[in-house]
Write a protein that holds these residues in place. Structure first.
Motif, PDB file in Angstrom:
ATOM      1  N   THR A  50      34.840  48.049 -15.932  1.00  0.00           N
ATOM      2  CA  THR A  50      35.295  48.351 -17.280  1.00  0.00           C
ATOM      3  C   THR A  50      34.551  49.507 -17.797  1.00  0.00           C
ATOM      4  N   ILE A  51      35.290  50.283 -18.384  1.00  0.00           N
ATOM      5  CA  ILE A  51      34.429  51.488 -18.928  1.00  0.00           C
ATOM      6  C   ILE A  51      34.646  51.367 -20.502  1.00  0.00           C
ATOM      7  N   GLU A  52      33.461  51.582 -21.220  1.00  0.00           N
ATOM      8  CA  GLU A  52      33.430  51.524 -22.509  1.00  0.00           C
ATOM      9  C   GLU A  52      33.004  52.961 -23.012  1.00  0.00           C
ATOM     10  N   PHE A  53      33.569  53.514 -23.989  1.00  0.00           N
ATOM     11  CA  PHE A  53      32.891  54.974 -24.504  1.00  0.00           C
ATOM     12  C   PHE A  53      32.213  54.792 -25.700  1.00  0.00           C
ATOM     13  N   ASP A  54      31.468  55.545 -25.788  1.00  0.00           N
ATOM     14  CA  ASP A  54      30.713  55.934 -27.323  1.00  0.00           C
ATOM     15  C   ASP A  54      30.865  57.599 -27.539  1.00  0.00           C
ATOM     16  N   LEU A  55      30.791  57.662 -28.992  1.00  0.00           N
ATOM     17  CA  LEU A  55      31.054  59.257 -29.102  1.00  0.00           C
ATOM     18  C   LEU A  55      29.595  59.413 -29.420  1.00  0.00           C
ATOM     19  N   ASP A  56      29.191  60.551 -28.800  1.00  0.00           N
ATOM     20  CA  ASP A  56      27.762  60.895 -28.693  1.00  0.00           C
ATOM     21  C   ASP A  56      27.521  62.298 -29.677  1.00  0.00           C
ATOM     22  N   HIS A  57      26.592  62.304 -30.392  1.00  0.00           N
ATOM     23  CA  HIS A  57      26.031  63.578 -30.923  1.00  0.00           C
ATOM     24  C   HIS A  57      25.166  64.641 -29.896  1.00  0.00           C
ATOM     25  N   ASP A  58      25.508  65.562 -29.569  1.00  0.00           N
ATOM     26  CA  ASP A  58      24.856  66.285 -28.298  1.00  0.00           C
ATOM     27  C   ASP A  58      24.634  68.085 -28.956  1.00  0.00           C
ATOM     28  N   PRO A  59      23.450  68.129 -29.372  1.00  0.00           N
ATOM     29  CA  PRO A  59      22.314  67.438 -29.433  1.00  0.00           C
ATOM     30  C   PRO A  59      22.197  66.491 -30.444  1.00  0.00           C
ATOM     31  N   ALA A  60      21.045  65.446 -30.407  1.00  0.00           N
ATOM     32  CA  ALA A  60      20.953  64.714 -31.314  1.00  0.00           C
ATOM     33  C   ALA A  60      20.487  65.048 -32.735  1.00  0.00           C
ATOM     34  N   LEU A  61      21.242  64.274 -33.810  1.00  0.00           N
ATOM     35  CA  LEU A  61      20.891  64.936 -35.098  1.00  0.00           C
ATOM     36  C   LEU A  61      19.613  64.957 -35.532  1.00  0.00           C
ATOM     37  N   GLU A  62      18.648  64.372 -35.048  1.00  0.00           N
ATOM     38  CA  GLU A  62      17.372  64.553 -35.545  1.00  0.00           C
ATOM     39  C   GLU A  62      16.640  65.751 -34.863  1.00  0.00           C
ATOM     40  N   LEU A  63      17.316  66.462 -33.661  1.00  0.00           N
ATOM     41  CA  LEU A  63      17.003  67.567 -32.839  1.00  0.00           C
ATOM     42  C   LEU A  63      17.607  68.594 -33.530  1.00  0.00           C
ATOM     43  N   ARG A  64      18.362  68.660 -34.409  1.00  0.00           N
ATOM     44  CA  ARG A  64      19.022  69.821 -34.903  1.00  0.00           C
ATOM     45  C   ARG A  64      18.515  70.398 -36.143  1.00  0.00           C
ATOM     46  N   ALA A  65      18.690  71.547 -36.458  1.00  0.00           N
ATOM     47  CA  ALA A  65      17.985  72.175 -37.593  1.00  0.00           C
ATOM     48  C   ALA A  65      18.783  71.792 -39.021  1.00  0.00           C
ATOM     49  N   VAL A  66      18.007  71.794 -39.931  1.00  0.00           N
ATOM     50  CA  VAL A  66      18.580  71.142 -41.180  1.00  0.00           C
ATOM     51  C   VAL A  66      18.323  72.348 -42.330  1.00  0.00           C
ATOM     52  N   ASN A  67      19.426  72.874 -42.979  1.00  0.00           N
ATOM     53  CA  ASN A  67      19.405  73.724 -43.897  1.00  0.00           C
ATOM     54  C   ASN A  67      18.752  73.182 -44.903  1.00  0.00           C
ATOM     55  N   PRO A  68      17.524  73.921 -45.376  1.00  0.00           N
ATOM     56  CA  PRO A  68      16.657  73.272 -46.603  1.00  0.00           C
ATOM     57  C   PRO A  68      17.448  73.261 -48.035  1.00  0.00           C
ATOM     58  N   GLU A  69      18.370  74.109 -48.062  1.00  0.00           N
ATOM     59  CA  GLU A  69      19.178  74.372 -49.419  1.00  0.00           C
ATOM     60  C   GLU A  69      20.156  73.428 -49.791  1.00  0.00           C
TER      61      GLU A  69
END
Length: 154
Positions: A37-56
Motif C-alpha cells: 500500500t502506497i501513501e503519498f505526501d505532498l512535499d515542498h522541494d526545497p524545504a520551506l526553511e531552506l528557501r530565501a525569504v523576501n524581507p519586504e
C-alpha cells in the motif's frame, strides 16, 4: 428524463485519480511491491526553511504554493528526505532537510553572536589612522634564475 448538466470535476477527485495512476505506474515499473500500500505526501522541494525569504513581504522565494516546487512522494521517501538517511545508528542521520535546517540555524546564531561581539568593541578615535602593517617581503631584491645561470657562464 433529462440528464444533469455537466459539472467540473472537484479537485479532490482529480487528486485521488492522479495518485491512483502514480501507484499503478510505480507497481508496473517495479519501484514498489505489487501488494504494497502506497501513501503519498505532498512535499515542498526545497524545504520551506531552506528557501530565501523576501524581507519586504515575508514571502518565500519561490512561493510556498508554487506547483513547480511541490512534489508528490511516497510517505517513506518523504520521511527519508525530511529526516535523512540513517547510518549505523539513529544518531547518524545525514542529508536530511531537518539536518540542513539545524545547520543553517546554528550558522545564523553564531553570526549573530559575532555581530554582537563586534558591535560591543570600542571604536578607534576618529582622527587616528591604523598603523600600516609591516611588510613580510624581503628588503633586498630577489635573484632570478637567469642571474644564477649568468654567473656560471662567466
Amino acid at each position: 428524463m433529462k440528464a444533469e448538466k455537466r459539472r467540473a470535476i472537484p479537485m479532490k477527485v482529480q487528486r485521488d485519480v492522479a495518485l491512483d495512476l502514480c501507484r499503478d505506474l510505480m507497481r508496473k515499473l517495479g519501484l514498489v511491491e505489487v501488494d504494497a500500500t502506497i501513501e503519498f505526501d505532498l512535499d515542498h522541494d526545497p524545504a520551506l526553511e531552506l528557501r530565501a525569504v523576501n524581507p519586504e513581504t515575508g514571502k518565500h522565494q519561490p512561493d510556498q504554493h508554487d506547483p513547480a516546487f511541490l512534489v508528490w512522494r511516497p510517505r517513506q521517501e518523504h520521511r527519508v528526505k525530511t529526516t535523512g538517511r540513517a547510518g549505523a545508528s539513529k544518531l547518524a542521520m545525514v542529508n536530511g532537510d531537518a539536518q540542513k535546517i539545524a545547520k543553517n540555524r546554528q550558522r545564523a546564531k553564531k553570526q549573530a553572536e559575532r555581530d554582537a561581539a563586534r558591535a560591543a568593541l570600542p571604536e578607534p578615535p576618529p582622527g587616528r589612522m591604523k598603523a600600516k602593517p609591516a611588510s613580510r617581503w624581503p628588503k633586498r631584491p630577489l635573484r632570478s634564475r637567469n642571474s644564477f645561470e649568468d654567473r656560471r657562464s662567466r
